[in-house]
Write a protein that holds these residues in place. Structure first.
Motif, mmCIF file in Angstrom:
data_model
loop_
_atom_site.group_PDB
_atom_site.id
_atom_site.type_symbol
_atom_site.label_atom_id
_atom_site.label_comp_id
_atom_site.label_asym_id
_atom_site.label_seq_id
_atom_site.Cartn_x
_atom_site.Cartn_y
_atom_site.Cartn_z
ATOM 1 N N LYS A 210 -6.311 -5.371 -4.063
ATOM 2 C CA LYS A 210 -5.147 -6.507 -4.900
ATOM 3 C C LYS A 210 -6.575 -6.767 -6.313
ATOM 4 N N VAL A 211 -5.667 -6.696 -7.387
ATOM 5 C CA VAL A 211 -6.443 -7.013 -9.059
ATOM 6 C C VAL A 211 -5.888 -7.650 -9.908
ATOM 7 N N ASP A 212 -6.153 -8.536 -10.078
ATOM 8 C CA ASP A 212 -4.740 -8.875 -12.120
ATOM 9 C C ASP A 212 -4.826 -7.857 -12.537
ATOM 10 N N LEU A 213 -4.006 -8.426 -13.776
ATOM 11 C CA LEU A 213 -3.469 -7.243 -14.475
ATOM 12 C C LEU A 213 -4.799 -7.425 -15.884
ATOM 13 N N HIS A 214 -5.434 -8.452 -15.939
ATOM 14 C CA HIS A 214 -6.439 -7.985 -16.737
ATOM 15 C C HIS A 214 -7.249 -7.229 -16.168
ATOM 16 N N ASN A 215 -8.043 -7.469 -15.210
ATOM 17 C CA ASN A 215 -9.431 -5.953 -14.305
ATOM 18 C C ASN A 215 -8.663 -5.025 -14.081
ATOM 19 N N LEU A 216 -7.323 -5.460 -13.885
ATOM 20 C CA LEU A 216 -6.466 -3.731 -13.832
ATOM 21 C C LEU A 216 -6.814 -3.370 -14.823
ATOM 22 N N PHE A 217 -6.599 -2.897 -16.472
ATOM 23 C CA PHE A 217 -6.056 -2.526 -17.759
ATOM 24 C C PHE A 217 -7.240 -2.611 -17.208
#
Length: 304
Positions: A210-217
Motif C-alpha cells: 500500500k502506497v500513496d500516489l506521490h511515492n508510487l510515482f
C-alpha cells in the motif's frame, strides 16, 4: 501465470459484490479491482483497494470542500503545475493497495522503496510453492561492458541453453531439498523458518503493498525507466496501465514531466545554451566526465 480454480473463484466472488459508498470512485479503477494481471512467468499484480482520484489532488491543493472547481481544464492545469514544481503533498492524498506476486530477488529491489506499507507471505508459517522465475530466452543476457549493474547482448545457442538448464536444475534441486528438510515423514523435520534459507532468490513470494500516489510515482519513475532491470520494469509497466485509468490527469502530467522528461546538471544546461548559440561542444570542452557526457548525449539523442 495460471490462476487456480480456487483463486479465480475468489476473484469472481469479490468482483460480483457491490457496495454503496459516498466516497469518490473511478470507473476505470473499478474495472481493475481484484483482477490479476500477469507479469513474468508466474507473477501478477492485483488492485485490492484505492482511495482518491484526480479531484482529490486538486481538493487537497486548494484545501477546499467538495470537488472544488467544475472545470476539468482548470483541475488538469493545477495538477500539471503541482507536478512541474514538485509539490508532492496533494498527490499523497491518493492511495492504492496492490497484491503482488513476484520473485524474491525482485522483491529485494522493490523493498528499497521504503515509503510504503508491506505485508509479505510468511515462509515461517506457510510452505512456499514450487514456482521459480526462469527467464525467457530473449532475456538471457551477458554482462554489460559499460554498466556494472546492467545487461549486454543476448546469449544465444548452446550458451543460452546451458544457462537455462542450470537455472532450472538448481531451482528444482533446492526445492527438492527444501521439501525433504521440512518433511514430517519418518523424521521431526526442520523448522520452516530455517528450511527457507536454502531456497533460491528466483522463488516466488507474495505481498500486499500500500502506497500513496506521490511515492508510487517515485517508484514508477525509477522502475518504469528503460534502464531499470527488466524483471522489475515489467511490474512497473503493469502498474502504470492501472494508474493511468485511476488518475488520468495526474498520470498524464507524470508521464510528461517525469517519464518523458529529463533532469540536466548545471554543466549540461550550460552545454545546451552553448549549442543553441551555434558553438561546437564536445566532451573535452564540456567540463563533464566521459560517463556524464555519454548520458548527456543519450538525453539529447534518445530520451529512452
Amino acid at each position: 501465470m495460471t490462476l487456480t480454480p480456487e483463486q479465480q473463484a475468489e476473484i469472481d466472488a469479490l468482483r460480483s459484490q457491490t457496495q454503496q459508498t459516498l466516497r469518490a470512485t473511478v470507473p476505470g479503477m473499478e474495472a481493475h479491482l481484484y483482477k490479476a494481471y500477469e507479469v513474468l512467468d508466474h507473477g501478477f499484480i492485483r488492485v485490492i483497494d484505492y482511495m482518491g482520484d484526480d479531484s482529490a489532488i486538486c481538493q487537497a491543493a486548494r484545501v477546499s470542500y467538495g470537488k472544488g472547481t467544475k472545470s476539468v481544464q482548470n483541475d488538469e492545469g493545477l495538477i500539471r503545475y503541482l507536478m512541474r514544481h514538485w509539490h508532492s503533498t496533494p498527490f499523497e492524498m491518493c492511495e492504492i493497495k496492490l497484491h503482488v506476486k513476484l520473485p524474491v530477488f525482485v522483491a529485494r529491489q522493490w523493498i528499497r522503496h521504503r515509503t510504503a506499507n508491506v505485508n509479505e507471505y510468511s515462509a515461517r508459517y506457510s510452505i512456499l510453492d514450487r514456482e521459480f522465475y526462469i527467464p525467457a530466452p530473449e532475456h538471457i543476457n551477458a554482462q554489460s561492458v559499460v554498466n556494472n549493474q546492467g545487461r549486454g547482448g543476448v546469449l544465444e545457442g548452446e550458451e543460452a541453453a546451458r544457462v537455462l538448464e542450470i537455472l532450472k536444475a538448481d531451482s528444482n534441486r533446492a526445492y527438492d531439498h527444501y521439501e525433504q528438510m521440512i518433511s514430517q515423514e519418518g523424521q521431526d523435520g526442520l523448522a520452516r523458518e530455517l528450511a527457507r534459507m536454502n531456497l533460491p532468490a528466483n522463488v516466488y513470494t507474495q505481498w500486499y503493498w500500500k502506497v500513496d500516489l506521490h511515492n508510487l510515482f517515485h517508484f514508477l519513475r525509477l522502475r518504469a525507466d528503460a534502464h531499470a532491470q527488466y524483471e522489475i520494469r515489467v511490474y512497473a509497466d503493469a502498474i502504470c496501465k492501472v494508474v493511468a485509468d485511476w488518475v488520468p490527469a495526474a498520470y498524464g502530467a507524470f508521464e510528461d514531466y517525469r517519464l518523458g522528461g529529463a533532469t540536466l546538471s548545471g554543466k549540461a544546461l550550460d552545454c545546451v545554451r552553448r549549442m543553441l548559440k551555434g558553438e561546437e561542444v564536445t566532451q573535452e570542452n564540456s567540463g563533464m566526465s566521459k560517463g556524464e557526457w555519454r548520458e548527456f548525449e543519450g538525453v539529447l539523442n534518445d530520451p529512452a
